[in-house]
Scaffold this active site. Structure first.
Site, PDB file in Angstrom:
ATOM      1  N   TYR A  69       0.853  -1.185   0.000  1.00 42.92           N
ATOM      2  CA  TYR A  69       0.000   0.000   0.000  1.00 42.92           C
ATOM      3  C   TYR A  69       0.889   1.235   0.000  1.00 42.92           C
ATOM      4  CZ  TYR A  69      -4.013  -2.940   1.407  1.00 42.92           C
ATOM      5  OH  TYR A  69      -5.006  -3.885   1.470  1.00 42.92           O
ATOM      6  N   LEU A  92     -18.547  -1.437   1.954  1.00 37.29           N
ATOM      7  CA  LEU A  92     -19.348  -0.409   1.282  1.00 37.29           C
ATOM      8  C   LEU A  92     -19.101  -0.433  -0.224  1.00 37.29           C
ATOM      9  CD1 LEU A  92     -18.937   2.577   3.780  1.00 37.29           C
ATOM     10  CD2 LEU A  92     -20.795   0.905   3.631  1.00 37.29           C
ATOM     11  N   ARG A 103     -16.403  -0.132  -2.007  1.00 37.34           N
ATOM     12  CA  ARG A 103     -15.527   0.982  -2.429  1.00 37.34           C
ATOM     13  C   ARG A 103     -16.253   2.322  -2.426  1.00 37.34           C
ATOM     14  NH1 ARG A 103     -11.036  -2.300  -2.302  1.00 37.34           N
ATOM     15  NH2 ARG A 103     -11.380  -4.162  -3.544  1.00 37.34           N
ATOM     16  N   GLY A 104     -17.281   2.450  -1.601  1.00 41.51           N
ATOM     17  CA  GLY A 104     -18.044   3.690  -1.528  1.00 41.51           C
ATOM     18  C   GLY A 104     -19.320   3.668  -2.343  1.00 41.51           C
ATOM     19  N   SER A 136     -22.279   3.507  -0.089  1.00 37.24           N
ATOM     20  CA  SER A 136     -22.075   4.310   1.128  1.00 37.24           C
ATOM     21  C   SER A 136     -23.150   5.368   1.318  1.00 37.24           C
ATOM     22  CB  SER A 136     -20.713   5.012   1.067  1.00 37.24           C
ATOM     23  OG  SER A 136     -20.707   5.988   0.023  1.00 37.24           O
TER      24      SER A 136
END
Length: 335
Positions: free
Chosen positions: A56, A206, A208-209, A212
């Site tokens: 990351y 979620l 990746r949004g 959301s």
């Protein structure tokens, strides 16, 4: 914050964990000061499980966590680290390395970047198709014996691979994408985890949004945001997927909750062996996610949610085809 054991052999974890990837990579630029403040807020709220990967931000995420932990006690948190995903200088994915000597090399750099003498849960990010899982897990088992690793986890692997790994060393948990719109692992992989006493840490809760409640069709993606290449966020797929949110929002309103809180609470409702990882990069999003732990979903609520968002309703795969091909959990032999 309540806690629960992660699998039959794993550590005690908070019932919600924090996925730290977005603070360094793949979702566009992040504010480092706000990221550290969010990490502090999470720990202060009782979150103990911090999930990262050595790839990351090519090590940036581990160094960010190290900085955040300077003012906190190491034993306040469980550090879950993925390894093995290889990248080139431009950030492109160029394969996985699960060779025993590579495992030990990756760990030595991770320990230095995190400023710690042990990792609580260490796991290959993806199955290396050229290395038997027994060899990869065996190398981590050597590190457990040496005291550098406390528990062994897996990520995005199928049922057969899980059984083979468990035969070498007890596995604490499987990390896998799981949400209202990503439920493929329920059929065969989840039952095997439960049979073997392996917990689940669920990422992408979620999507990746996407679910959301904060996404809209006009949202502009910043450079470096991998969602620009994600099938679920593209063209007609996105329009269809966002149209599903209205029914979910109505349920959230009836519970005096947000859409994100309902989506996270649904994952939490699936079993006490499942810990959702929320990918909050900011304190306000973290606070919203934490509110999910206070939501009780009745059988009627769950029925309404699944009617609003059936398992097969979403349009598009969770990754682009080239990435899906690297997921052992999605292959025909996964069961």
């Amino acid at each position: 914050m309540k806690t629960q054991q992660l699998g039959s052999t794993g550590p005690q974890s908070s019932v919600i964990g924090l996925g730290c990837m977005g603070m360094s990579d793949l979702y566009g630029p992040a504010d480092e000061t706000e990221s550290i403040a969010t990490l502090h807020a999470a720990i202060d709220a009782g979150i103990t499980l911090l999930d990262t990967g050595d790839f990351y931000g090519m090590g940036h995420n581990e160094m960010l966590i190290r900085e955040a932990l300077r003012s906190r006690k190491r034993d306040q948190v469980l550090l879950s680290v993925k390894f093995g995903a290889m990248r080139d200088p431009a950030g492109a994915w160029i394969g996985s390395d699960g060779r025993p000597e590579a495992v030990k090399n990756f760990l030595s750099y991770t320990l230095r970047r995190l400023g710690t003498d042990h990792i609580d849960i260490y796991r290959p990010a993806r199955l290396d198709p050229n290395v038997p899982i027994e060899e990869t897990v065996g190398a981590i088992a050597d590190l457990v014996k040496a005291g550098y690793v406390r528990h062994i986890g897996l990520s995005e692997v199928g049922a057969q691979t899980i059984r083979r790994a468990q035969a070498v060393h007890p596995i604490s948990d499987l990390q896998i994408e799981y949400s209202l719109v990503s439920r493929g692992f329920e059929a065969e992989i989840l039952p095997v985890c439960r049979e073997l006493g392996i917990g689940v840490t669920a990422y992408g809760v979620l999507s990746r949004g996407l679910i959301s409640g904060h996404w809209n069709k006009d949202k502009t993606l910043t450079p470096g945001d991998f969602r620009s290449r994600s099938p679920r966020f593209s063209g007609d797929n996105l329009a269809h997927n966002l149209s599903l949110m209205d029914a979910l929002r109505a349920i959230a309103d009836s519970k005096q909750a947000t859409v994100a809180q309902i989506a996270i609470a649904w994952v939490m409702s699936r079993g006490s062996d499942i810990v959702p990882l929320v990918g909050a990069r900011r304190r306000d999003r973290l606070a919203e996610s934490l509110g999910a732990s206070n939501i009780q979903l009745s059988a009627d609520d769950l029925g309404r949610i699944e009617t609003a968002l059936p398992a097969d309703a979403i349009a598009g795969e969770r990754y682009a085809p080239v990435m899906m091909a690297h997921l052992d959990s999605e292959q025909p032999h996964a069961g």
